[in-house]
Write a protein that holds these residues in place. Structure first.
Motif, PDB file in Angstrom:
ATOM      1  N   MET A   1       0.842  -1.173   0.000  1.00  0.00           N
ATOM      2  CA  MET A   1       0.000   0.000   0.000  1.00  0.00           C
ATOM      3  C   MET A   1       0.892   1.242   0.000  1.00  0.00           C
ATOM      4  N   THR A   2       0.551   2.209  -0.822  1.00  0.00           N
ATOM      5  CA  THR A   2       1.346   3.428  -0.898  1.00  0.00           C
ATOM      6  C   THR A   2       0.627   4.570  -0.192  1.00  0.00           C
ATOM      7  N   VAL A   3       1.409   5.527   0.233  1.00  0.00           N
ATOM      8  CA  VAL A   3       0.866   6.707   0.878  1.00  0.00           C
ATOM      9  C   VAL A   3       0.462   7.685  -0.218  1.00  0.00           C
ATOM     10  N   GLU A   4      -0.712   8.262  -0.091  1.00  0.00           N
ATOM     11  CA  GLU A   4      -1.153   9.260  -1.059  1.00  0.00           C
ATOM     12  C   GLU A   4      -0.870  10.639  -0.511  1.00  0.00           C
ATOM     13  N   PHE A   5      -0.140  11.413  -1.304  1.00  0.00           N
ATOM     14  CA  PHE A   5       0.204  12.774  -0.922  1.00  0.00           C
ATOM     15  C   PHE A   5      -0.743  13.742  -1.612  1.00  0.00           C
ATOM     16  N   PRO A   6      -0.819  14.972  -1.104  1.00  0.00           N
ATOM     17  CA  PRO A   6      -1.643  15.973  -1.783  1.00  0.00           C
ATOM     18  C   PRO A   6      -1.208  16.127  -3.241  1.00  0.00           C
ATOM     19  N   ALA A   7      -2.137  16.507  -4.085  1.00  0.00           N
ATOM     20  CA  ALA A   7      -1.870  16.613  -5.524  1.00  0.00           C
ATOM     21  C   ALA A   7      -0.687  17.531  -5.826  1.00  0.00           C
ATOM     22  N   PHE A   8      -0.521  18.602  -5.059  1.00  0.00           N
ATOM     23  CA  PHE A   8       0.543  19.559  -5.364  1.00  0.00           C
ATOM     24  C   PHE A   8       1.933  19.046  -4.991  1.00  0.00           C
ATOM     25  N   THR A   9       2.030  18.012  -4.164  1.00  0.00           N
ATOM     26  CA  THR A   9       3.338  17.532  -3.700  1.00  0.00           C
ATOM     27  C   THR A   9       4.250  17.189  -4.873  1.00  0.00           C
ATOM     28  N   HIS A  10       3.751  16.421  -5.814  1.00  0.00           N
ATOM     29  CA  HIS A  10       4.574  16.014  -6.960  1.00  0.00           C
ATOM     30  C   HIS A  10       4.968  17.221  -7.808  1.00  0.00           C
ATOM     31  N   THR A  11       4.044  18.150  -7.982  1.00  0.00           N
ATOM     32  CA  THR A  11       4.311  19.350  -8.779  1.00  0.00           C
ATOM     33  C   THR A  11       5.403  20.202  -8.147  1.00  0.00           C
ATOM     34  N   ILE A  12       5.292  20.447  -6.857  1.00  0.00           N
ATOM     35  CA  ILE A  12       6.244  21.336  -6.191  1.00  0.00           C
ATOM     36  C   ILE A  12       7.617  20.673  -6.049  1.00  0.00           C
ATOM     37  N   LEU A  13       7.639  19.348  -5.829  1.00  0.00           N
ATOM     38  CA  LEU A  13       8.928  18.640  -5.776  1.00  0.00           C
ATOM     39  C   LEU A  13       9.603  18.636  -7.138  1.00  0.00           C
ATOM     40  N   ALA A  14       8.818  18.484  -8.206  1.00  0.00           N
ATOM     41  CA  ALA A  14       9.376  18.509  -9.561  1.00  0.00           C
ATOM     42  C   ALA A  14       9.947  19.895  -9.877  1.00  0.00           C
ATOM     43  N   LEU A  59      10.668  28.839  -6.894  1.00  0.00           N
ATOM     44  CA  LEU A  59      10.469  27.654  -7.729  1.00  0.00           C
ATOM     45  C   LEU A  59       9.780  27.956  -9.055  1.00  0.00           C
ATOM     46  N   GLY A  60       9.440  29.206  -9.274  1.00  0.00           N
ATOM     47  CA  GLY A  60       8.779  29.574 -10.518  1.00  0.00           C
ATOM     48  C   GLY A  60       7.359  29.038 -10.612  1.00  0.00           C
ATOM     49  N   LEU A  61       6.655  29.016  -9.497  1.00  0.00           N
ATOM     50  CA  LEU A  61       5.281  28.515  -9.469  1.00  0.00           C
ATOM     51  C   LEU A  61       4.300  29.669  -9.263  1.00  0.00           C
ATOM     52  N   GLY A  62       3.031  29.407  -9.539  1.00  0.00           N
ATOM     53  CA  GLY A  62       2.029  30.455  -9.476  1.00  0.00           C
ATOM     54  C   GLY A  62       1.092  30.363  -8.293  1.00  0.00           C
ATOM     55  N   GLU A  63      -0.084  30.931  -8.501  1.00  0.00           N
ATOM     56  CA  GLU A  63      -1.100  31.049  -7.446  1.00  0.00           C
ATOM     57  C   GLU A  63      -1.577  29.695  -6.917  1.00  0.00           C
ATOM     58  N   GLU A  64      -1.614  28.674  -7.761  1.00  0.00           N
ATOM     59  CA  GLU A  64      -2.053  27.349  -7.294  1.00  0.00           C
ATOM     60  C   GLU A  64      -1.132  26.830  -6.196  1.00  0.00           C
ATOM     61  N   ALA A  65       0.164  27.032  -6.369  1.00  0.00           N
ATOM     62  CA  ALA A  65       1.127  26.583  -5.353  1.00  0.00           C
ATOM     63  C   ALA A  65       0.945  27.375  -4.062  1.00  0.00           C
ATOM     64  N   ILE A  66       0.722  28.669  -4.190  1.00  0.00           N
ATOM     65  CA  ILE A  66       0.515  29.508  -3.005  1.00  0.00           C
ATOM     66  C   ILE A  66      -0.727  29.039  -2.254  1.00  0.00           C
ATOM     67  N   ALA A  67      -1.796  28.779  -2.994  1.00  0.00           N
ATOM     68  CA  ALA A  67      -3.032  28.297  -2.364  1.00  0.00           C
ATOM     69  C   ALA A  67      -2.808  26.952  -1.678  1.00  0.00           C
ATOM     70  N   ALA A  68      -2.073  26.062  -2.326  1.00  0.00           N
ATOM     71  CA  ALA A  68      -1.822  24.727  -1.750  1.00  0.00           C
ATOM     72  C   ALA A  68      -0.958  24.842  -0.493  1.00  0.00           C
ATOM     73  N   LEU A  69       0.067  25.673  -0.549  1.00  0.00           N
ATOM     74  CA  LEU A  69       0.986  25.808   0.586  1.00  0.00           C
ATOM     75  C   LEU A  69       0.355  26.498   1.791  1.00  0.00           C
ATOM     76  N   THR A  70      -0.683  27.294   1.568  1.00  0.00           N
ATOM     77  CA  THR A  70      -1.334  28.000   2.671  1.00  0.00           C
ATOM     78  C   THR A  70      -2.593  27.294   3.161  1.00  0.00           C
ATOM     79  N   SER A  71      -2.953  26.175   2.531  1.00  0.00           N
ATOM     80  CA  SER A  71      -4.165  25.464   2.960  1.00  0.00           C
ATOM     81  C   SER A  71      -3.904  24.724   4.274  1.00  0.00           C
TER      82      SER A  71
END
Length: 148
Positions: A1-14, A59-71
């Motif tokens: 069984m794998t751990v599921e991370f928030p959707a933004f985790t893969h994006t921000i790590l990439a 990291l050159g990311l936009g508003e979606e990353a800001i929203a995810a990081l502040t949730s």
């Protein structure tokens, strides 16, 4: 069984990898500990809007990353035994040394717990001729149980 991370985790790590930025680099930019910053990436803590803005800019990311990081975070890995070998070792350490640690803490402090809220965690690389070592320091406020 794998751990599921928030959707933004893969994006921000990439994005972090693409920019060649380390968590130590982000520590310098943000003025927060690298372990705490990494916990943001996995949705275990939340950043202030200012902190999220600095990370997004680095990291050159936009508003979606800001929203995810502040949730608001959803803490913990879930009810499963971790299967990642490194994470499992910490689970194993608690299986073997958890009760001895608990007993020594009670002996030194009394009946209570170590806070995971008023808490810091530091990871250091300690060079050793027999093989480099990992030094993990957990520092939490003691919280005695109260009687009523």
């Amino acid at each position: 069984m794998t751990v599921e991370f928030p959707a933004f985790t893969h994006t921000i790590l990439a994005a972090k990898k693409a920019k060649g930025i380390s968590f130590a680099d982000l520590e310098t930019i943000l003025g927060r500990d690298e372990v705490w910053i990494a916990s943001l990436f996995y949705g275990q803590n939340s950043a202030s809007p200012e902190e999220a803005q600095k990370i997004a800019e680095a990291l050159g990311l936009g508003e979606e990353a800001i929203a995810a990081l502040t949730s608001y975070p959803s803490k913990g890995l879930g009810p499963v035994v971790p299967t990642d070998p490194l994470i499992y070792r910490f689970y194993e350490i608690m299986q073997v040394y958890g009760y001895p640690m608990k007993e020594v803490i009670h002996e030194k402090f009394g009946d209570g717990i170590m806070s995971a809220i008023d808490f810091t965690l530091d990871i250091e690389k300690v060079e050793d001729p027999k093989g480099d070592r990992v030094k993990v320091t957990m520092n939490g406020k003691f919280l005695p149980y109260k009687k009523w």
